[in-house]
Design an enzyme around this catalytic site. Structure first.
Site, PDB file in Angstrom:
ATOM      1  CG  PHE A 159      -0.266   0.472   2.493  1.00 36.47           C
ATOM      2  CD1 PHE A 159      -0.203   1.834   2.785  1.00 36.47           C
ATOM      3  CD2 PHE A 159       0.343  -0.417   3.375  1.00 36.47           C
ATOM      4  CE1 PHE A 159       0.442   2.288   3.928  1.00 36.47           C
ATOM      5  CE2 PHE A 159       0.987   0.024   4.501  1.00 36.47           C
ATOM      6  CZ  PHE A 159       1.043   1.386   4.781  1.00 36.47           C
TER       7      PHE A 159
ATOM      8  CE  LYS B 297      -2.999  -8.455  -4.236  1.00 38.09           C
ATOM      9  NZ  LYS B 297      -3.438  -7.453  -3.214  1.00 38.09           N
TER      10      LYS B 297
ATOM     11  CD  GLU C  68      -5.596  -6.123   0.202  1.00 37.39           C
ATOM     12  OE1 GLU C  68      -4.608  -5.882  -0.538  1.00 37.39           O
ATOM     13  OE2 GLU C  68      -5.582  -7.047   1.048  1.00 37.39           O
ATOM     14  NE  ARG C  69      -3.623  -2.595   4.054  1.00 37.27           N
ATOM     15  CZ  ARG C  69      -2.523  -2.755   4.751  1.00 37.27           C
ATOM     16  NH1 ARG C  69      -1.895  -1.712   5.246  1.00 37.27           N
ATOM     17  NH2 ARG C  69      -2.022  -3.952   4.956  1.00 37.27           N
TER      18      ARG C  69
ATOM     19  CB  SER D 179       4.945  -7.273   5.769  1.00 34.17           C
ATOM     20  OG  SER D 179       4.036  -8.268   5.359  1.00 34.17           O
TER      21      SER D 179
ATOM     22  CB  CYS E 173      10.422  -0.052   2.712  1.00 32.86           C
ATOM     23  SG  CYS E 173      11.143   0.547   1.202  1.00 32.86           S
TER      24      CYS E 173
ATOM     25  CD  GLU F 239       8.591  -2.472   8.291  1.00 35.49           C
ATOM     26  OE1 GLU F 239       7.892  -3.482   8.107  1.00 35.49           O
ATOM     27  OE2 GLU F 239       9.092  -1.821   7.368  1.00 35.49           O
TER      28      GLU F 239
HETATM   29  P1  NAD Z   1       1.683  -6.534   3.118  1.00 36.08           P
HETATM   30  O1  NAD Z   1       2.718  -7.594   3.215  1.00 36.08           O
HETATM   31  O2  NAD Z   1       0.567  -6.553   4.102  1.00 36.08           O
HETATM   32  O3  NAD Z   1       0.979  -6.573   1.666  1.00 36.08           O
HETATM   33  C1  NAD Z   1       1.717  -6.586   0.479  1.00 36.08           C
HETATM   34  C2  NAD Z   1       0.925  -7.311  -0.597  1.00 36.08           C
HETATM   35  O4  NAD Z   1       0.730  -8.673  -0.192  1.00 36.08           O
HETATM   36  C3  NAD Z   1      -0.450  -6.711  -0.841  1.00 36.08           C
HETATM   37  O5  NAD Z   1      -0.721  -6.724  -2.222  1.00 36.08           O
HETATM   38  C4  NAD Z   1      -1.377  -7.646  -0.069  1.00 36.08           C
HETATM   39  O6  NAD Z   1      -2.658  -7.734  -0.643  1.00 36.08           O
HETATM   40  C5  NAD Z   1      -0.654  -8.986  -0.153  1.00 36.08           C
HETATM   41  N1  NAD Z   1      -0.906  -9.828   1.025  1.00 36.08           N
HETATM   42  C6  NAD Z   1      -1.150  -9.409   2.293  1.00 36.08           C
HETATM   43  N2  NAD Z   1      -1.332 -10.464   3.112  1.00 36.08           N
HETATM   44  C7  NAD Z   1      -1.203 -11.572   2.354  1.00 36.08           C
HETATM   45  C8  NAD Z   1      -1.272 -12.978   2.638  1.00 36.08           C
HETATM   46  N3  NAD Z   1      -1.514 -13.434   3.855  1.00 36.08           N
HETATM   47  N4  NAD Z   1      -1.073 -13.823   1.621  1.00 36.08           N
HETATM   48  C9  NAD Z   1      -0.822 -13.384   0.377  1.00 36.08           C
HETATM   49  N5  NAD Z   1      -0.749 -12.053   0.064  1.00 36.08           N
HETATM   50  C10 NAD Z   1      -0.934 -11.164   1.021  1.00 36.08           C
HETATM   51  O7  NAD Z   1       2.461  -5.130   3.139  1.00 36.08           O
HETATM   52  P2  NAD Z   1       1.837  -3.686   3.216  1.00 36.08           P
HETATM   53  O8  NAD Z   1       1.308  -3.468   4.588  1.00 36.08           O
HETATM   54  O9  NAD Z   1       0.952  -3.447   2.068  1.00 36.08           O
HETATM   55  O10 NAD Z   1       3.156  -2.798   2.986  1.00 36.08           O
HETATM   56  C11 NAD Z   1       4.016  -2.417   4.026  1.00 36.08           C
HETATM   57  C12 NAD Z   1       5.222  -3.325   4.093  1.00 36.08           C
HETATM   58  O11 NAD Z   1       5.915  -3.315   2.841  1.00 36.08           O
HETATM   59  C13 NAD Z   1       6.238  -2.853   5.117  1.00 36.08           C
HETATM   60  O12 NAD Z   1       6.739  -3.962   5.801  1.00 36.08           O
HETATM   61  C14 NAD Z   1       7.322  -2.204   4.271  1.00 36.08           C
HETATM   62  O13 NAD Z   1       8.598  -2.164   4.850  1.00 36.08           O
HETATM   63  C15 NAD Z   1       7.296  -3.083   3.072  1.00 36.08           C
HETATM   64  N6  NAD Z   1       7.906  -2.431   1.923  1.00 36.08           N
HETATM   65  C16 NAD Z   1       9.124  -2.885   1.513  1.00 36.08           C
HETATM   66  C17 NAD Z   1       9.761  -2.280   0.449  1.00 36.08           C
HETATM   67  C18 NAD Z   1      11.095  -2.782  -0.040  1.00 36.08           C
HETATM   68  O14 NAD Z   1      11.480  -2.458  -1.150  1.00 36.08           O
HETATM   69  N7  NAD Z   1      11.802  -3.566   0.760  1.00 36.08           N
HETATM   70  C19 NAD Z   1       9.149  -1.213  -0.202  1.00 36.08           C
HETATM   71  C20 NAD Z   1       7.894  -0.791   0.230  1.00 36.08           C
HETATM   72  C21 NAD Z   1       7.280  -1.417   1.305  1.00 36.08           C
END
Ligand code: NAD
Length: 504
Positions: A149, A173, A176-177, A226, A281, A390
């Site tokens: 998101f 994909k 969804e937020r 994450s 991140c 984090e």
């Molecule tokens: P998230 O892991 O909750 O979601 C990321 C994606 O995975 C979304 O599209 C979501 O729909 C999907 N997802 C969520 N739960 C899932 C599950 N149980 N099974 C399969 N798919 C699932 O992350 P977020 O809250 O959207 O984003 C924040 C996180 O992203 C933070 O930890 C941040 O550090 C990280 N981030 C990392 C980078 C990098 O380059 N390292 C860059 C941006 C964000």
């Protein structure tokens, strides 16, 4: 109120489930739209459409493909205000920061304009008498991006640009937020002349993600999110024989040496810790000053500067940062702050008590928004959850170190290894730091060292799974496979079968 649909074959598609999820305005807490949620059959349909469209796109001269991307960039700029406003209202980051989100994505589209050069391969002549060898890069077919998101334009573009320029069809994909800007970006690609079906967007949660991971037509998955989900996706892709690059969470440290300019460092820390409400991140969430005097001076400067920060509606031009993305995200941050207090850290500035009840922006009440004020802890230790986890919120933790060696041990020993920075005027110390630090992206007097598009972006340790980084030349390696051809055109007589290995 409206529904954000999937986007397939150049058209909005409702899908078959009828299931939706609310999309909130984090600045007010109000529902502003709904997003369609796909099931496995919906995802399989989208992938099948992408598969049909891909061969024609791949057969196009790469220079013509990048002309579509050139026009796409023009259209993104022409629609910048609308894109940034929508992004801001669904994510909660400020309008100017939302523009930055789009523009850092466009940087990678600009790099992708060099696709003909990146794809042109290698040639060696006379590797044996009359024998030539050449290598070419071919697209993988249909590839997927699964994105978080917190950068709803930048990260989808980091994936889509190189994937499409390489001749793949792309299925996104998004989170969804805040799902609307990714759809707008796909629409603009088609408007720019991209063939229908080459860039598709499918919305959903775990079921949609699993369907992409299990669909045999999907050849590669670029994930950002994450760490637990990154790890899960990497393992499931490997089990299914798919290529994957999965970028995860972070805990970015700033080391401050006694010779650093304290005022400039405190300003850099405030922007990097609290900008975008800490939902980056590459946010700096831990500062490690070396020596008591440095720590005391930095603490004093931060206490002076933090109260000046203005938290407000994402479209308020006065706001330094806006709300967190959801009430759950805010409650989690508040819970972790409470854990820090219980563990004995010194909560110097407490953002939990921010009161938005009487506040309005353009007639809208902010009382229901997901706000958290800037928080600052001193005397944090490595065993506390505010240090190990984090937080992904506007919280800065200070860990005091006696020596540079001790200071470096904190980022080196932390499970995450995304970004790190050092603030100093000592070139030798900075050089040693760069050489020895066990983290993927390093800043020297630069608080958020996000590499420019023609270098690559990627964290180490639990911040990244897979061997190739995002953007830069690695992205072309990730989204293509190498074919190596050994070729001979004999004009002599058949020499008969050969039973030993040919050697040079
Ligand atoms: P998230 O892991 O909750 O979601 C990321 C994606 O995975 C979304 O599209 C979501 O729909 C999907 N997802 C969520 N739960 C899932 C599950 N149980 N099974 C399969 N798919 C699932 O992350 P977020 O809250 O959207 O984003 C924040 C996180 O992203 C933070 O930890 C941040 O550090 C990280 N981030 C990392 C980078 C990098 O380059 N390292 C860059 C941006 C964000």
């Amino acid at each position: 109120m409206y529904t954000i649909h999937h986007y397939v074959n150049g058209e909005a598609w409702e899908g078959t489930t009828g299931n939706t999820q609310p999309v909130l305005n984090p600045s007010t807490g109000q529902e502003q739209a709904a997003v369609a949620l796909a099931n496995t059959a919906d995802v399989d349909h989208v992938v099948a459409e992408a598969e049909k469209a891909q061969p024609t796109w791949a057969a196009m001269n790469p220079q013509k493909r990048v002309r579509v991307i050139m026009e796409w960039i023009r259209l993104i700029h022409a629609n910048m205000d609308e894109l940034a406003r929508t992004l801001s209202l669904q994510h909660g980051k400020t309008f100017e920061d939302a523009k930055g989100d789009v523009l850092r994505g466009v940087d990678v589209l600009e790099f992708a304009l060099g696709a003909p050069h990146q794809l042109k391969g290698e040639y060696s002549t006379e590797v044996g008498t009359g024998i030539d060898t050449y290598s070419l890069r071919q697209p993988l077919g249909v590839v997927a991006g699964i994105t978080p998101f917190n950068f709803p334009a930048m990260i989808p573009l980091w994936k889509a640009g190189p994937a499409l320029a390489s001749g793949n069809a792309f299925v996104l994909k998004p989170s969804e937020r805040d799902p609307e800007v990714p759809v707008r970006l796909a629409e603009l690609f088609i408007e720019a002349g991209g063939p229908a079906g080459v860039f598709n967007v499918v919305h959903g949660g775990k079921e949609a993600v699993d369907a992409l991971l299990d669909n045999p037509t999907i050849k590669a998955v670029g994930f950002v999110g994450s760490t637990p989900i990154a790890n899960y996706i990497y393992e499931r892709c490997a089990a299914n024989g798919k290529r994957a690059q999965c970028f995860g969470g972070a805990k970015n440290h700033a080391i401050v040496l006694p010779d650093a300019d304290i005022e400039a460092t405190a300003d850099a820390l405030a922007g990097a810790a609290f900008g975008a409400a800490g939902e980056r991140c590459m946010a700096l969430s831990v500062v490690v000053p070396v020596g008591k005097e440095t720590a005391d001076k930095l603490r004093e400067a931060l206490i002076r500067k933090i109260p000046d920060l203005k938290v407000g509606h994402c479209l308020d031009p006065e706001a330094d940062y806006g709300p967190l993305v959801t009430a759950d995200a805010r409650d989690r941050v508040n819970r972790l702050i409470g854990e820090g207090v219980e563990a004995g850290a010194d909560l110097v500035v407490d953002g939990r008590d921010i009161d938005m009840s009487g506040k309005e922006f353009e007639g809208e009440s902010l009382a229901g928004g997901f706000y958290c004020g800037p928080s600052f802890f001193d005397n944090v230790t490595a065993d506390m959850s505010i240090y190990t986890e984090e937080i992904f919120g506007p919280v800065l933790s200070m860990v005091r170190a006696e020596t540079l060696e001790e200071a470096i041990s904190y980022p080196n020993d932390h499970m995450y290894g995304n970004g790190v920075a050092i603030f100093t005027q000592n070139g030798g110390a900075a050089r040693d730091f760069v050489k020895n630090i066990n983290v993927g992206m390093v800043g020297v007097n630069v608080p958020i060292p996000v590499p420019i598009a023609y270098h690559t972006f990627g964290g180490w340790k639990a911040s990244g799974f897979g061997d190739l980084n995002q953007h830069g030349p690695d992205a072309f390696r990730f989204y293509t496979k190498t074919k190596t051809v050994t070729s001979r055109w004999p004009d002599d007589q058949n020499a008969g079968p050969q039973f030993t290995m040919p050697v040079m």
